[in-house]
Design an enzyme around this catalytic site. Structure first.
Site, PDB file in Angstrom:
ATOM      1  N   LEU A  24      20.589  21.958 -75.711  1.00  0.00           N
ATOM      2  CA  LEU A  24      19.447  21.163 -76.160  1.00  0.00           C
ATOM      3  C   LEU A  24      19.418  19.897 -75.322  1.00  0.00           C
ATOM      4  CD1 LEU A  24      19.501  21.313 -80.094  1.00  0.00           C
ATOM      5  CD2 LEU A  24      18.028  22.583 -78.526  1.00  0.00           C
ATOM      6  N   ASP A  25      18.217  19.427 -74.996  1.00  0.00           N
ATOM      7  CA  ASP A  25      18.076  18.186 -74.228  1.00  0.00           C
ATOM      8  C   ASP A  25      18.669  17.016 -75.003  1.00  0.00           C
ATOM      9  OD1 ASP A  25      16.643  19.746 -72.459  1.00  0.00           O
ATOM     10  OD2 ASP A  25      14.690  19.107 -73.245  1.00  0.00           O
ATOM     11  N   ILE A  26      18.960  15.944 -74.292  1.00  0.00           N
ATOM     12  CA  ILE A  26      19.595  14.780 -74.909  1.00  0.00           C
ATOM     13  C   ILE A  26      18.746  14.189 -76.037  1.00  0.00           C
ATOM     14  CG2 ILE A  26      18.641  13.154 -73.216  1.00  0.00           C
ATOM     15  CD1 ILE A  26      21.358  11.649 -73.402  1.00  0.00           C
ATOM     16  N   HIS A  85      13.796  22.879 -70.078  1.00  0.00           N
ATOM     17  CA  HIS A  85      12.766  22.072 -70.756  1.00  0.00           C
ATOM     18  C   HIS A  85      11.547  22.914 -71.148  1.00  0.00           C
ATOM     19  CE1 HIS A  85      15.041  18.531 -70.005  1.00  0.00           C
ATOM     20  NE2 HIS A  85      14.652  18.318 -68.759  1.00  0.00           N
TER      21      HIS A  85
END
Length: 231
Positions: free
Chosen positions: A101-103, A184
């Site tokens: 998962l992205d930050i 993304h």
């Protein structure tokens, strides 16, 4: 499995401490003192004792974590804290993170010590659906539903995305179910519509939903049923 690795996983001691104890003769395999951590053992058949106490086989660990913002899904990062730093268990740094998962994305992350199980969840061949809750800057038109269903060409990609499900919840909110995990991807799909994702939260992976009792940063072990349903 190497004896030192087995002991490290089973006791939580460092490899350095294990080597020191082996040299002292504190470890036996089938009643024989073993001083080398390189010895291969069979955890199903061999009897391993540490200071005359039997050592149980290292338990395979399966966890769900409610990932907060500001953490990265990596075993090590020089800039940001990692999700494994939230896991207060022995040898947590050796656990496997099932996907990324992205930050700034929150929600369900699965973590395990079972490499084959992790591969089954993350492999595109198994098409494990992942459900995301999305909030956008601009209203989401109903026409976006069909575009997600057909698949979309994203910038710099050579192939359309796999068919995805978009459920509108309100003008600015939706659920998205993906069976792939491109870089993304959710953000890029909405960007292709001329929109921008302002919040992104993963609610479920396959049949397992994030436990609502888990606050951001908290985790728990998966139940046997959850492990079986995912595997």
């Amino acid at each position: 499995m190497r004896l030192d690795k087995y002991l490290s996983h089973a006791t939580g001691l460092s490899r350095k401490d294990i080597q020191r104890l082996l040299k002292k003769g504190a470890v036996t395999v089938n009643d024989e003192i073993i001083r080398s951590g390189a010895v291969q053992i069979d955890s199903e058949q061999d009897e391993i004792c540490f200071e005359d106490q039997p050592i149980d086989a290292p338990a395979t660990r399966y966890l769900m974590l409610n990932k907060p913002e500001g953490f990265v899904c990596a075993n090590d990062d020089s800039t940001h804290p990692t999700v494994l730093s939230l896991i207060d268990l022995p040898r947590a740094e050796e656990l496997i993170i099932c996907g990324r998962l992205d930050i700034d994305t929150t929600g369900l992350v699965l973590i395990t010590s079972d490499g084959q199980w992790a591969h089954r969840i993350t492999s595109p061949k198994h098409k494990t659906g992942k459900c995301y809750e999305v909030t956008t800057a601009d209203p989401i038109p109903e026409s976006a539903i069909r575009k997600f269903e057909r698949g979309m060409m994203l910038q710099n990609d050579k192939q359309r995305t796999q068919p995805a499900e978009l459920r509108l919840l309100s003008e600015h909110q939706a659920e998205v179910i993906l069976t792939e995990g491109r870089y993304h991807q959710v953000k890029r799909m909405f960007a292709a519509l001329g929109n921008r994702v302002t919040q992104l939260h993963r609610r479920s992976i396959g049949p397992v939903t994030l436990d609502p009792e888990l606050a951001p940063g908290e985790y728990r072990m998966l139940t046997d049923e959850e492990v079986e349903r995912l595997g």
